[in-house]
Design an enzyme around this catalytic site. Structure first.
Site, PDB file in Angstrom:
ATOM      1  N   HIS A  37     -10.852   9.635  -8.170  1.00 19.14           N
ATOM      2  CA  HIS A  37     -11.327   8.501  -8.971  1.00 19.14           C
ATOM      3  C   HIS A  37     -12.515   8.922  -9.854  1.00 19.14           C
ATOM      4  O   HIS A  37     -12.622   8.499 -11.002  1.00 19.14           O
ATOM      5  CB  HIS A  37     -11.805   7.368  -8.063  1.00 19.14           C
ATOM      6  CG  HIS A  37     -10.757   6.786  -7.156  1.00 19.14           C
ATOM      7  ND1 HIS A  37     -10.804   6.912  -5.785  1.00 19.14           N
ATOM      8  CD2 HIS A  37      -9.647   6.060  -7.421  1.00 19.14           C
ATOM      9  CE1 HIS A  37      -9.777   6.268  -5.249  1.00 19.14           C
ATOM     10  NE2 HIS A  37      -9.054   5.760  -6.209  1.00 19.14           N
ATOM     11  N   MET A 184      -5.711  14.278  -3.298  1.00 17.85           N
ATOM     12  CA  MET A 184      -6.656  13.285  -2.756  1.00 17.85           C
ATOM     13  C   MET A 184      -6.057  11.892  -2.860  1.00 17.85           C
ATOM     14  O   MET A 184      -5.398  11.550  -3.843  1.00 17.85           O
ATOM     15  CB  MET A 184      -7.963  13.334  -3.523  1.00 17.85           C
ATOM     16  CG  MET A 184      -8.749  14.574  -3.208  1.00 17.85           C
ATOM     17  SD  MET A 184     -10.393  14.442  -3.904  1.00 17.85           S
ATOM     18  CE  MET A 184     -11.029  16.031  -3.447  1.00 17.85           C
TER      19      MET A 184
HETATM   20  P1  AMP Z   1      -5.944   3.829  -6.480  1.00 14.18           P
HETATM   21  O1  AMP Z   1      -7.335   3.432  -6.120  1.00 14.18           O
HETATM   22  O2  AMP Z   1      -5.264   4.668  -5.449  1.00 14.18           O
HETATM   23  O3  AMP Z   1      -5.105   2.666  -6.964  1.00 14.18           O
HETATM   24  O4  AMP Z   1      -6.091   4.771  -7.726  1.00 14.18           O
HETATM   25  C1  AMP Z   1      -6.807   4.382  -8.858  1.00 14.18           C
HETATM   26  C2  AMP Z   1      -6.601   5.391  -9.949  1.00 14.18           C
HETATM   27  O5  AMP Z   1      -7.034   6.669  -9.481  1.00 14.18           O
HETATM   28  C3  AMP Z   1      -5.113   5.548 -10.346  1.00 14.18           C
HETATM   29  O6  AMP Z   1      -5.036   5.736 -11.750  1.00 14.18           O
HETATM   30  C4  AMP Z   1      -4.720   6.789  -9.598  1.00 14.18           C
HETATM   31  O7  AMP Z   1      -3.650   7.476 -10.212  1.00 14.18           O
HETATM   32  C5  AMP Z   1      -5.993   7.610  -9.670  1.00 14.18           C
HETATM   33  N1  AMP Z   1      -6.015   8.610  -8.605  1.00 14.18           N
HETATM   34  C6  AMP Z   1      -5.857   8.402  -7.273  1.00 14.18           C
HETATM   35  N2  AMP Z   1      -5.884   9.585  -6.613  1.00 14.18           N
HETATM   36  C7  AMP Z   1      -6.065  10.549  -7.552  1.00 14.18           C
HETATM   37  C8  AMP Z   1      -6.183  11.974  -7.515  1.00 14.18           C
HETATM   38  N3  AMP Z   1      -6.097  12.660  -6.379  1.00 14.18           N
HETATM   39  N4  AMP Z   1      -6.368  12.632  -8.669  1.00 14.18           N
HETATM   40  C9  AMP Z   1      -6.434  11.954  -9.852  1.00 14.18           C
HETATM   41  N5  AMP Z   1      -6.348  10.617  -9.963  1.00 14.18           N
HETATM   42  C10 AMP Z   1      -6.156   9.923  -8.828  1.00 14.18           C
END
Ligand code: AMP
Length: 287
Positions: A37, A184
């Site tokens: 994030h 991650m």
């Molecule tokens: P989430 O909180 O899991 O809904 O993710 C929020 C944003 O962070 C989304 O755009 C995800 O694709 C991105 N995201 C989550 N994990 C990763 C990661 N390991 N690397 C890059 N972006 C991520």
């Protein structure tokens, strides 16, 4: 400004930025922030003057049997991490602010949502696109950053912005990984030590398929077998799908090229994980 939970309060700040001609970016998240994030915040900072991070665990994108209630939450920690990384505002509305009683209009995705994650999680992308559309309207960003980790989600958001004629620049950020290659995810906290070791078979399998492609293999079915064989030796890992697809519509391909994507979903014990690789980039983001 720090933490804002009210839409009206946020809009007031937004109006002041508009008056100053400030360029605004949005990083939508469900919180429990990790380095993945935070890299989105970095990418947003490079492209704007003010970074808004939204933290909202969106009930609409979880199925009835999924982990909405258990999903890890720590808003104070998220606020601190996001501000330390340079975010100006953490926008964290409550569920009844996002979906007041009687709110029933939804964004309906097209065929790109019918396979892979969409098939495994019915209604998931309706929930994702609806909340992202609402966040876009509430925050009115010039730029919005999303991770390539959720590849199909990113493809659908690009499609939504194009099909609904919004002038928002959508930026895809490479997947950030643990030093051993594990992508991650906020859900990694669910993994036991043994499950975490076996979860590595996902990134390991994608990396092997990538090496085979680099060595000249272009048959999608052969690459799929390489992934399957690597993952199937792990007793705690149950593969849900292996998608060898084009990068825009995520349709299966017979022969891959440098733009093709291999995406996987699996249960590792009770935890559902996803990962993918864009062949051109390799196992991007490995730290
Ligand atoms: P989430 O909180 O899991 O809904 O993710 C929020 C944003 O962070 C989304 O755009 C995800 O694709 C991105 N995201 C989550 N994990 C990763 C990661 N390991 N690397 C890059 N972006 C991520």
């Amino acid at each position: 400004m720090g933490l804002v939970t009210s839409v009206d309060e946020f809009r007031e700040a937004r109006r002041a930025w508009a008056a100053q001609g400030v360029r605004v970016s949005l990083v939508p998240t469900m919180g429990y922030l990790h380095e993945g994030h935070l890299r989105l915040i970095d990418a947003a900072k490079e492209r704007s003057d003010v970074v808004v991070v939204s933290v909202f665990v969106n009930p609409l994108q979880f199925g009835p049997e999924e982990d909405y209630d258990q999903y890890p939450r720590d808003l104070e920690r998220d606020r601190r991490l996001a501000v330390e990384r340079g975010a100006a505002v953490i926008f964290a509305p409550d569920a009844d602010v996002m979906y007041p009683a009687g709110s029933e209009i939804r964004v309906v995705p097209g065929t790109t949502a019918e396979r892979w994650e969409g098939l495994a999680r019915p209604g998931h992308f309706v929930g994702v696109l609806t909340v992202v559309a609402k966040l876009f309207h509430m925050t009115n960003p010039h730029v919005a950053c999303f991770g390539q980790k959720d590849y199909q989600q990113l493809a659908l958001i690009r499609q939504m912005v194009r099909d609904l004629n919004w002038s928002i620049e959508v930026v895809g950020v490479p997947t950030v990984r643990e030093p051993d290659g594990l992508a991650m995810s906020s859900r990694n906290v669910y993994l036991s030590a043994a499950e975490r070791r076996e979860a590595l078979s996902l990134s390991g399998a994608l990396s092997e398929a990538h090496a085979a492609w680099r060595a000249g293999e272009s048959s999608a079915s052969t690459l799929e077998v390489i992934v399957r064989q690597r993952v199937e030796v792990c007793p705690s890992v149950a593969l849900e799908y292996i998608a060898v697809v084009d990068p825009d519509r995520l349709e299966p391909v017979d022969r891959v090229d440098h733009r093709s994507v291999i995406a996987v979903a699996a249960r590792v014990g009770p935890t559902r994980l996803i990962d993918n690789i864009i062949l051109r980039d390799g196992l991007s983001g490995a730290t």
